[in-house]
Design an enzyme around this catalytic site. Structure first.
Site, PDB file in Angstrom:
ATOM      1  N   HIS A 287       0.852  -1.196   0.000  1.00 55.93           N
ATOM      2  CA  HIS A 287       0.000   0.000   0.000  1.00 55.93           C
ATOM      3  C   HIS A 287       0.888   1.246   0.000  1.00 55.93           C
ATOM      4  O   HIS A 287       1.938   1.280   0.646  1.00 55.93           O
ATOM      5  CB  HIS A 287      -0.934  -0.001   1.212  1.00 55.93           C
ATOM      6  CG  HIS A 287      -2.193  -0.802   0.987  1.00 55.93           C
ATOM      7  ND1 HIS A 287      -2.959  -1.307   2.006  1.00 55.93           N
ATOM      8  CD2 HIS A 287      -2.816  -1.168  -0.176  1.00 55.93           C
ATOM      9  CE1 HIS A 287      -4.015  -1.951   1.490  1.00 55.93           C
ATOM     10  NE2 HIS A 287      -3.939  -1.895   0.175  1.00 55.93           N
TER      11      HIS A 287
ATOM     12  N   ASP B  60       0.928   4.109   1.361  1.00 54.96           N
ATOM     13  CA  ASP B  60       1.383   4.817   2.571  1.00 54.96           C
ATOM     14  C   ASP B  60       2.528   4.090   3.261  1.00 54.96           C
ATOM     15  O   ASP B  60       3.049   4.559   4.271  1.00 54.96           O
ATOM     16  CB  ASP B  60       0.219   5.075   3.551  1.00 54.96           C
ATOM     17  CG  ASP B  60      -0.510   3.815   4.001  1.00 54.96           C
ATOM     18  OD1 ASP B  60      -0.706   2.908   3.174  1.00 54.96           O
ATOM     19  OD2 ASP B  60      -0.904   3.749   5.190  1.00 54.96           O
ATOM     20  N   HIS B  61       2.935   2.946   2.695  1.00 56.02           N
ATOM     21  CA  HIS B  61       4.062   2.201   3.272  1.00 56.02           C
ATOM     22  C   HIS B  61       5.256   2.105   2.321  1.00 56.02           C
ATOM     23  O   HIS B  61       6.330   1.671   2.737  1.00 56.02           O
ATOM     24  CB  HIS B  61       3.602   0.798   3.690  1.00 56.02           C
ATOM     25  CG  HIS B  61       2.552   0.844   4.765  1.00 56.02           C
ATOM     26  ND1 HIS B  61       2.817   0.536   6.082  1.00 56.02           N
ATOM     27  CD2 HIS B  61       1.241   1.212   4.725  1.00 56.02           C
ATOM     28  CE1 HIS B  61       1.707   0.699   6.806  1.00 56.02           C
ATOM     29  NE2 HIS B  61       0.745   1.109   6.003  1.00 56.02           N
TER      30      HIS B  61
ATOM     31  N   ASP C 156      -0.144  -3.471   8.573  1.00 51.40           N
ATOM     32  CA  ASP C 156      -1.585  -3.233   8.723  1.00 51.40           C
ATOM     33  C   ASP C 156      -2.282  -4.583   8.827  1.00 51.40           C
ATOM     34  O   ASP C 156      -1.995  -5.508   8.064  1.00 51.40           O
ATOM     35  CB  ASP C 156      -2.132  -2.501   7.487  1.00 51.40           C
ATOM     36  CG  ASP C 156      -1.592  -1.085   7.368  1.00 51.40           C
ATOM     37  OD1 ASP C 156      -0.751  -0.699   8.198  1.00 51.40           O
ATOM     38  OD2 ASP C 156      -2.032  -0.384   6.434  1.00 51.40           O
TER      39      ASP C 156
ATOM     40  N   HIS D 288      -0.084   4.175  13.495  1.00 51.73           N
ATOM     41  CA  HIS D 288      -0.945   4.075  12.311  1.00 51.73           C
ATOM     42  C   HIS D 288      -2.363   4.525  12.671  1.00 51.73           C
ATOM     43  O   HIS D 288      -3.325   3.779  12.547  1.00 51.73           O
ATOM     44  CB  HIS D 288      -0.919   2.622  11.783  1.00 51.73           C
ATOM     45  CG  HIS D 288      -1.393   2.470  10.361  1.00 51.73           C
ATOM     46  ND1 HIS D 288      -2.717   2.268  10.051  1.00 51.73           N
ATOM     47  CD2 HIS D 288      -0.738   2.479   9.181  1.00 51.73           C
ATOM     48  CE1 HIS D 288      -2.843   2.136   8.733  1.00 51.73           C
ATOM     49  NE2 HIS D 288      -1.649   2.273   8.184  1.00 51.73           N
TER      50      HIS D 288
HETATM   51 ZN   LIG Z   1      -2.436  -1.080   4.187  1.00 55.77          ZN
HETATM   52 ZN   LIG Z   2      -1.358   1.728   6.102  1.00 53.46          ZN
END
Ligand SMILES: [Zn+2]
Ligand SMILES: [Zn+2]
Length: 304
Positions: A65, A67-68, A211, A269
């Site tokens: 993802h 955001d990572h 996550d 997070h």
């Molecule tokens: Zn994620």
């Molecule tokens: Zn995330």
């Protein structure tokens, strides 16, 4: 051993929180660091710390993802443009190679240092004389892993003052004794290092979750660790929403910490819907179940 948070916001950055990244400083000696996840802007965050990208030698990605991982191409290019030649290994799920190679190729970029990309599956990811890192599959809409970092147990400290009192002078000999070996002295005496070592020092352990919604793998991943880092994207009352998107609530993370018998829980997070007061409320929800919880903030360092 310490862990510094460079980003603690979920999905999108906000003014006081960037997206996910953590620097693990394994030896407290500033000679090498590891990075866990690399959200957009991670290299900017690093500029405000003592951590130099040239000394990063391992990057562990939990999942693909944005955001990572959106900070990876920029970080790699800057590390190269600064003339760093130290090798770097990136570990991550299938697709991480294509993402990095495509971003570098399409932008006409390259790395001037040896870059190794390792696409991982569940199980042991890395092991050397100091650490073992194992990946556990989590519950998220895309392939996602949590990492368990185990420091091997170390021999006890050498009682140098007792050795000196017995007329044994410091030198290369001490290194052998430190390893518990037997050595012959110049005067013919045979001494055993084991007799001069204190009790073995237990290695530290750390679990870094990517996550995830609630998952059975969590208890094995976090079993008995000194520090567990877990996402708490949403508050307890929003469990349905959190879990439907592969995320956890405060209460779910705290229950894992309690059941796994961890030393300390660090939550991170956080949805950008929460301001500082909102994050304090998330922390209170966790502490009702697992009192030894702290809420991560950008640039906060946790000793392990
Ligand atoms: Zn994620
Ligand atoms: Zn995330």
């Amino acid at each position: 051993m310490e862990l510094t948070f460079l980003g603690t916001s979920a999905g999108v950055p906000c003014k006081s929180r960037n997206v996910t990244a953590m620097v693990f400083n394994p030896m407290n000696n500033a000679a090498q660091y590891w990075l866990f996840d690399c959200g957009e802007g991670t290299q900017h965050q690093m500029l405000h710390t003592v951590f130099n990208p040239g000394k990063l030698n391992k990057i562990f990605i939990t999942h693909l993802h944005g955001d990572h991982i959106f900070g990876l191409p920029g970080l790699l290019c800057s590390r190269s443009m600064a003339g760093n030649e130290n090798p770097l290994t990136v570990y991550g799920p299938a697709g991480i190679r294509q993402f990095i190679e495509m971003a570098l190729q399409l932008s006409g970029s390259w790395t001037g240092f040896p870059l190794e990309i390792v696409e991982i599956t569940a199980g042991e990811v890395f092991c050397d004389e100091e650490f073992r890192v194992t990946a556990y599959p989590l519950t998220h809409p895309v392939e996602c892993y949590g990492y368990r970092i185990e420091q091997h147990d170390r021999p006890g400290a050498l009682d140098a003052s007792r050795l000196k009192a017995e007329g044994i002078t410091p030198g290369p000999l001490f290194q052998q004794l430190k390893r518990g070996e037997s050595v012959m002295l110049d005067d013919g005496r045979m001494i055993n290092g084991q007799d001069y070592l204190g009790p073995a020092r237990k290695g530290k352990t750390l679990a870094i979750f990517g996550d995830t919604g609630p998952t059975s793998a969590a208890l094995t991943l976090a079993s008995g660790v000194d520090v567990m880092v877990h996402e708490t994207t949403l508050e307890a009352a929003m469990a349905e929403k959190a879990n439907s998107r592969g995320h956890s609530t405060t209460v779910q993370a705290a229950e894992v910490a309690r059941a796994a018998g961890v030393g300390r829980l660090v939550i991170t997070h956080f949805s950008s819907r929460y301001d500082d007061a909102g994050c304090e409320a998330l922390l209170r929800e966790c502490r009702e179940i697992f009192p030894d919880t702290i809420a991560a903030k950008d640039f906060m360092t946790v000793q392990i």
